[in-house]
Design an enzyme around this catalytic site. Structure first.
Site, mmCIF file in Angstrom:
data_model
loop_
_atom_site.group_PDB
_atom_site.id
_atom_site.type_symbol
_atom_site.label_atom_id
_atom_site.label_comp_id
_atom_site.label_asym_id
_atom_site.label_seq_id
_atom_site.Cartn_x
_atom_site.Cartn_y
_atom_site.Cartn_z
ATOM 1 N N GLU A 50 0.832 -1.212 0.000
ATOM 2 C CA GLU A 50 0.000 0.000 0.000
ATOM 3 C C GLU A 50 0.864 1.259 0.000
ATOM 4 O O GLU A 50 0.679 2.170 0.813
ATOM 5 C CB GLU A 50 -0.940 0.018 1.205
ATOM 6 C CG GLU A 50 -1.953 -1.104 1.203
ATOM 7 C CD GLU A 50 -2.964 -0.966 2.328
ATOM 8 O OE1 GLU A 50 -2.624 -0.359 3.365
ATOM 9 O OE2 GLU A 50 -4.084 -1.464 2.173
ATOM 10 N N GLU A 258 -5.800 -7.867 -1.371
ATOM 11 C CA GLU A 258 -6.818 -7.666 -0.335
ATOM 12 C C GLU A 258 -8.118 -7.209 -0.972
ATOM 13 O O GLU A 258 -8.124 -6.303 -1.804
ATOM 14 C CB GLU A 258 -6.387 -6.609 0.689
ATOM 15 C CG GLU A 258 -5.193 -6.974 1.543
ATOM 16 C CD GLU A 258 -4.895 -5.875 2.567
ATOM 17 O OE1 GLU A 258 -5.825 -5.145 2.962
ATOM 18 O OE2 GLU A 258 -3.728 -5.745 2.957
ATOM 19 N N TRP A 303 -9.580 -10.510 2.138
ATOM 20 C CA TRP A 303 -9.091 -10.009 3.421
ATOM 21 C C TRP A 303 -10.269 -10.020 4.385
ATOM 22 O O TRP A 303 -11.257 -9.349 4.163
ATOM 23 C CB TRP A 303 -8.540 -8.583 3.287
ATOM 24 C CG TRP A 303 -7.913 -8.125 4.570
ATOM 25 C CD1 TRP A 303 -8.501 -7.391 5.574
ATOM 26 C CD2 TRP A 303 -6.582 -8.404 5.024
ATOM 27 N NE1 TRP A 303 -7.634 -7.200 6.609
ATOM 28 C CE2 TRP A 303 -6.438 -7.819 6.298
ATOM 29 C CE3 TRP A 303 -5.510 -9.107 4.481
ATOM 30 C CZ2 TRP A 303 -5.264 -7.904 7.032
ATOM 31 C CZ3 TRP A 303 -4.344 -9.182 5.214
ATOM 32 C CH2 TRP A 303 -4.228 -8.581 6.473
ATOM 33 N N PHE A 319 -12.685 -8.104 9.570
ATOM 34 C CA PHE A 319 -12.826 -8.509 8.174
ATOM 35 C C PHE A 319 -12.828 -10.024 8.009
ATOM 36 O O PHE A 319 -12.943 -10.527 6.904
ATOM 37 C CB PHE A 319 -11.663 -7.951 7.350
ATOM 38 C CG PHE A 319 -11.704 -6.474 7.094
ATOM 39 C CD1 PHE A 319 -12.110 -5.980 5.864
ATOM 40 C CD2 PHE A 319 -11.324 -5.561 8.065
ATOM 41 C CE1 PHE A 319 -12.127 -4.623 5.598
ATOM 42 C CE2 PHE A 319 -11.342 -4.195 7.823
ATOM 43 C CZ PHE A 319 -11.752 -3.722 6.582
#
Length: 371
Positions: A50, A258, A303, A319
């Site tokens: 990320e 994800e 995810w 999650f």
């Protein structure tokens, strides 16, 4: 896949600021140890996770570690949002390229693995049908994705970004550009959210100094109730991201690292997490449509496998396909309805993909849970 630790990245950048050494040298030395010790078992490596939101959150907004910013209303005691995000992003790209070069030269022939780079990808839609908002969509894509993918695919930042940020955006030397370009064997995509985009005039932020958001010149509104951690089910956003990767960045190999949706941490309600099933069903369908339309998407990961500590919300939301009882010293894990649905899906049982099938699965799950 093995992700190199963000904590290590932070340590690198702190050392960089303190003694002037290059980010590449620290990060490459760390990666060398990882490759040497684990490379015979690990075949897919993601150097930076990320990269875009890590940089925006940590050096522009100050809401994630190391909490640097100069934006008003933020709880920051140091930082410069007008320059640091771009400096950090630049060094992340150079560090990644250095690690990729090391792997190619020293380990790839022997271990046969791949080295990739991960970005957080939003799906954008214009707020209105105006030309300005349509243009703003492309600017948002340039800043969120082109910032990292432009150098990785083409060797330089997007022209719109260079025009807007000006001298605050670092410049790649010819050698650096050649090293960064093509240094990622695949692109990792983290995707959860869609946002509507409105054009705004390019102007300094409220502090009087420019930052990433004012440079981008758009106002974004997340679809769904973002403050309540309720994500909109917008599978078109996933499809749009993959289509953009195909058209704008040469259709690189993609792994969706994800994708999922959070729910309030409640052990009773969590067990029958039908909204999560509906979300995953819709987004997996979007991936399938993108692949059929030519996207080189090679893998998809939900995810997450089980509930865990989330960076922003801690244990308040989860999650996981499996619930974890964090009050239990043994951290008892239990499959949610989504775990049973996903297991059936992976085994090729499409009976449970429609709404009636989900209801049937829910009834079966209730029976098995009570027996």
């Amino acid at each position: 896949m093995l992700l190199c630790s963000t904590t290590i990245i932070l340590s690198i950048l702190r050392m960089l600021m303190e003694d002037g050494s290059t980010a590449e040298s620290y990060f490459t030395a760390y990666a060398d140890v990882c490759f040497r010790e684990f490379g015979h078992h690990v075949k897919f490596w993601t150097t930076i996770n990320e990269a875009n939101v890590f940089t925006i959150g940590g050096y522009n907004d100050g809401i994630t570690p190391p909490g640097r910013c100069s934006s008003p209303g933020r709880n920051c005691t140091w930082g410069n949002s007008s320059t640091e995000p771009y400096i950090v992003g630049h060094n992340l790209l150079l560090a990644h390229a250095s690690v990729s070069r090391l792997y190619t030269q020293k380990y790839k022939d022997m271990q046969g693995g791949s080295v990739g780079f991960s970005v957080f990808a939003l799906g954008f839609t214009p707020s209105t049908s105006s030309t300005d908002d349509d243009i703003a969509i492309q600017r948002a894509k340039d800043f969120y994705l082109g910032w990292m993918l432009g150098p990785l695919i083409y060797g330089d930042y997007p022209e719109e970004m260079k025009r807007s940020v000006g001298s605050r955006l670092p410049v790649f030397s010819k050698e650096e550009s050649e090293q960064v370009k093509g240094s990622s064997d695949f692109i990792g995509i983290i995707h959860y959210l869609a946002a509507s985009v409105t054009n705004i005039e390019l102007k300094p932020s409220l502090s009087g100094n420019p930052d990433f958001h004012s440079d981008m010149g758009v106002s974004m509104t997340y679809l769904g109730n973002f403050s309540a951690f309720e994500y909109a089910v917008a599978p078109w956003a996933m499809e749009s991201v993959l289509e953009d990767m195909k058209l704008s960045y040469g259709n690189p190999p993609i792994y969706i690292l994800e994708n999922g949706t959070p729910m309030k941490q409640d052990l009773q309600l969590q067990q029958k997490d039908t909204p999560r099933i509906e979300y995953l069903h819709a987004y997996i369908g979007a991936v399938l449509r993108a692949v059929r339309n030519g996207s080189d998407t090679r893998g998809y990961f939900v995810w997450s496998f089980m509930d865990l500590y989330e960076l922003v919300k801690g244990y308040e939301f989860s999650f996981g396909l499996y619930s974890v009882n964090f009050s239990d010293p043994n951290r008892k894990r239990s499959p949610k309805l989504s775990a049973n649905w996903y297991s059936a899906f992976l085994k090729g049982n499409t009976t449970f993909l429609g709404s009636q099938g989900i209801m049937q699965l829910q009834n079966n799950f209730s029976f098995s849970a009570s027996s």
